[in-house]
Design a protein around this motif. Structure first.
Motif, PDB file in Angstrom:
ATOM      1  N   PHE A   1       0.879  -1.168   0.000  1.00  0.00           N
ATOM      2  CA  PHE A   1       0.000   0.000   0.000  1.00  0.00           C
ATOM      3  C   PHE A   1       0.913   1.213   0.000  1.00  0.00           C
ATOM      4  CE2 PHE A   1      -2.798   3.191   1.981  1.00  0.00           C
ATOM      5  CZ  PHE A   1      -3.869   3.106   1.111  1.00  0.00           C
ATOM      6  N   LEU A   2       1.028   1.852  -1.151  1.00  0.00           N
ATOM      7  CA  LEU A   2       1.972   2.949  -1.339  1.00  0.00           C
ATOM      8  C   LEU A   2       1.252   4.189  -1.835  1.00  0.00           C
ATOM      9  CD1 LEU A   2       4.721   0.901  -3.236  1.00  0.00           C
ATOM     10  CD2 LEU A   2       4.710   1.508  -0.809  1.00  0.00           C
ATOM     11  N   ASP A   3       1.470   5.273  -1.161  1.00  0.00           N
ATOM     12  CA  ASP A   3       0.939   6.557  -1.618  1.00  0.00           C
ATOM     13  C   ASP A   3      -0.562   6.486  -1.894  1.00  0.00           C
ATOM     14  OD1 ASP A   3       1.744   9.164  -1.898  1.00  0.00           O
ATOM     15  OD2 ASP A   3       2.146   8.993  -4.050  1.00  0.00           O
ATOM     16  N   GLY A   4      -1.286   5.767  -1.030  1.00  0.00           N
ATOM     17  CA  GLY A   4      -2.742   5.698  -1.139  1.00  0.00           C
ATOM     18  C   GLY A   4      -3.282   4.676  -2.113  1.00  0.00           C
ATOM     19  N   ALA A   5      -2.421   3.804  -2.670  1.00  0.00           N
ATOM     20  CA  ALA A   5      -2.892   2.805  -3.629  1.00  0.00           C
ATOM     21  C   ALA A   5      -2.220   1.460  -3.357  1.00  0.00           C
ATOM     22  CB  ALA A   5      -2.587   3.252  -5.057  1.00  0.00           C
ATOM     23  N   TYR A   6      -2.934   0.398  -3.677  1.00  0.00           N
ATOM     24  CA  TYR A   6      -2.363  -0.938  -3.590  1.00  0.00           C
ATOM     25  C   TYR A   6      -1.560  -1.213  -4.857  1.00  0.00           C
ATOM     26  CZ  TYR A   6      -5.247  -1.623   0.478  1.00  0.00           C
ATOM     27  OH  TYR A   6      -5.818  -1.484   1.715  1.00  0.00           O
ATOM     28  N   VAL A   7      -0.353  -1.734  -4.673  1.00  0.00           N
ATOM     29  CA  VAL A   7       0.564  -1.952  -5.789  1.00  0.00           C
ATOM     30  C   VAL A   7       1.023  -3.406  -5.788  1.00  0.00           C
ATOM     31  CG1 VAL A   7       2.782  -1.251  -6.801  1.00  0.00           C
ATOM     32  CG2 VAL A   7       1.349   0.442  -5.629  1.00  0.00           C
ATOM     33  N   ASP A   8       1.034  -4.013  -6.980  1.00  0.00           N
ATOM     34  CA  ASP A   8       1.489  -5.395  -7.120  1.00  0.00           C
ATOM     35  C   ASP A   8       3.000  -5.489  -6.956  1.00  0.00           C
ATOM     36  OD1 ASP A   8      -1.144  -5.904  -7.786  1.00  0.00           O
ATOM     37  OD2 ASP A   8      -0.745  -6.248  -9.921  1.00  0.00           O
ATOM     38  N   ASP A   9       3.440  -6.627  -6.465  1.00  0.00           N
ATOM     39  CA  ASP A   9       4.853  -6.983  -6.422  1.00  0.00           C
ATOM     40  C   ASP A   9       5.036  -8.025  -7.524  1.00  0.00           C
ATOM     41  OD1 ASP A   9       7.503  -7.334  -5.653  1.00  0.00           O
ATOM     42  OD2 ASP A   9       7.024  -8.430  -3.822  1.00  0.00           O
ATOM     43  N   VAL A  10       5.824  -7.697  -8.525  1.00  0.00           N
ATOM     44  CA  VAL A  10       5.992  -8.557  -9.696  1.00  0.00           C
ATOM     45  C   VAL A  10       7.342  -9.279  -9.589  1.00  0.00           C
ATOM     46  CG1 VAL A  10       6.103  -8.641 -12.220  1.00  0.00           C
ATOM     47  CG2 VAL A  10       4.580  -7.000 -11.078  1.00  0.00           C
ATOM     48  N   LEU A  11       7.290 -10.599  -9.672  1.00  0.00           N
ATOM     49  CA  LEU A  11       8.494 -11.419  -9.600  1.00  0.00           C
ATOM     50  C   LEU A  11       8.912 -11.758 -11.025  1.00  0.00           C
ATOM     51  CD1 LEU A  11       7.146 -13.848  -6.840  1.00  0.00           C
ATOM     52  CD2 LEU A  11       8.249 -11.630  -6.553  1.00  0.00           C
ATOM     53  N   MET A  12      10.159 -11.474 -11.355  1.00  0.00           N
ATOM     54  CA  MET A  12      10.675 -11.741 -12.695  1.00  0.00           C
ATOM     55  C   MET A  12      11.959 -12.545 -12.573  1.00  0.00           C
ATOM     56  SD  MET A  12      10.016  -8.049 -14.591  1.00  0.00           S
ATOM     57  CE  MET A  12      10.009  -8.707 -16.267  1.00  0.00           C
ATOM     58  N   GLY A  13      12.245 -13.314 -13.597  1.00  0.00           N
ATOM     59  CA  GLY A  13      13.473 -14.097 -13.598  1.00  0.00           C
ATOM     60  C   GLY A  13      13.834 -14.533 -14.993  1.00  0.00           C
ATOM     61  N   ARG A  14      15.040 -15.077 -15.083  1.00  0.00           N
ATOM     62  CA  ARG A  14      15.505 -15.633 -16.367  1.00  0.00           C
ATOM     63  C   ARG A  14      16.618 -16.628 -16.097  1.00  0.00           C
ATOM     64  NH1 ARG A  14      19.045 -12.563 -20.479  1.00  0.00           N
ATOM     65  NH2 ARG A  14      19.862 -14.656 -20.549  1.00  0.00           N
ATOM     66  N   SER A  15      16.783 -17.502 -17.061  1.00  0.00           N
ATOM     67  CA  SER A  15      17.866 -18.479 -17.006  1.00  0.00           C
ATOM     68  C   SER A  15      19.165 -17.792 -17.413  1.00  0.00           C
ATOM     69  CB  SER A  15      17.567 -19.629 -17.974  1.00  0.00           C
ATOM     70  OG  SER A  15      18.673 -20.494 -18.042  1.00  0.00           O
ATOM     71  N   LEU A  16      20.264 -18.276 -16.865  1.00  0.00           N
ATOM     72  CA  LEU A  16      21.582 -17.793 -17.264  1.00  0.00           C
ATOM     73  C   LEU A  16      22.334 -18.835 -18.087  1.00  0.00           C
ATOM     74  CD1 LEU A  16      22.635 -16.087 -13.923  1.00  0.00           C
ATOM     75  CD2 LEU A  16      21.919 -14.956 -16.037  1.00  0.00           C
ATOM     76  N   THR A  17      21.661 -19.928 -18.397  1.00  0.00           N
ATOM     77  CA  THR A  17      22.295 -20.985 -19.189  1.00  0.00           C
ATOM     78  C   THR A  17      21.800 -20.884 -20.630  1.00  0.00           C
ATOM     79  OG1 THR A  17      20.584 -22.572 -18.600  1.00  0.00           O
ATOM     80  CG2 THR A  17      22.537 -22.511 -17.209  1.00  0.00           C
ATOM     81  N   PRO A  18      22.619 -21.353 -21.578  1.00  0.00           N
ATOM     82  CA  PRO A  18      22.210 -21.282 -22.989  1.00  0.00           C
ATOM     83  C   PRO A  18      21.015 -22.144 -23.284  1.00  0.00           C
ATOM     84  CG  PRO A  18      24.495 -22.067 -22.770  1.00  0.00           C
ATOM     85  CD  PRO A  18      23.945 -21.867 -21.408  1.00  0.00           C
TER      86      PRO A  18
END
Length: 167
Positions: free
Chosen positions: A150-167
């Motif tokens: 809850f930031l600055d009067g609004a609910y905000v999503d927490d987005v999880l991102m990732g990627r592989s480091l292998t070819p």
């Protein structure tokens, strides 16, 4: 675009003041879940935030213009192969010149050097510029915690991102 004089390196203890100032000057509700820093300021480095956890971008004159914090995702042996980005900041004066992208690429190279096979991060849902940058570097949304903050009067999503480091 990033200039040839821009250099990415590991932080050293002497970077503390410059990194602290950069951290304070780049604070924004677009990416911060903590209130804006106020004096007296806490040290930038401490037992959980060590110089060796940070990559630093400096311009051709040696001025610090950005940083990225790269750490193990957890202390568990079973996911020692994962690194997590826990902070990225770029000075306003050099935004749009590729410094954040250079830091991300350097972080992926450093994570590989450390033996990591994956890299992850968390980004606030309303931070469209950061999300676009991460996606352009191969990060995918792997989860969303709806209304996590809850930031600055609004609910905000927490987005999880990732990627592989292998070819």
């Amino acid at each position: 675009m990033i200039t040839p004089e821009t250099r990415i390196r590991l932080a050293v203890p002497a970077d503390e003041d410059a990194l602290g100032e950069l951290d304070r000057s780049t604070w924004s509700p677009l990416h911060a879940v903590q209130p804006a820093p106020e004096p007296p300021y806490r040290p930038f480095f401490d037992e959980r935030h060590r110089p060796e956890d940070y990559l630093v971008a400096e311009d051709g004159t040696g001025v610090v213009v950005g940083y990225l914090r790269l750490v193990p995702a957890t202390s568990l042996a079973c996911n020692r192969h994962v690194r997590q980005i826990q902070g990225l900041a770029v000075a306003e004066s050099v935004r749009g010149r590729g410094v954040a992208r250079a830091l991300l690429r350097a972080a992926m190279a450093e994570a590989r050097r450390q033996g990591a096979r994956r890299i992850t991060l968390r980004v606030l849902g309303h931070n469209a510029p950061a999300r676009a940058l991460y996606a352009s570097e191969g990060f995918a949304v792997e989860g969303v915690l709806p209304g996590e903050f809850f930031l600055d009067g609004a609910y905000v999503d927490d987005v999880l991102m990732g990627r592989s480091l292998t070819p």
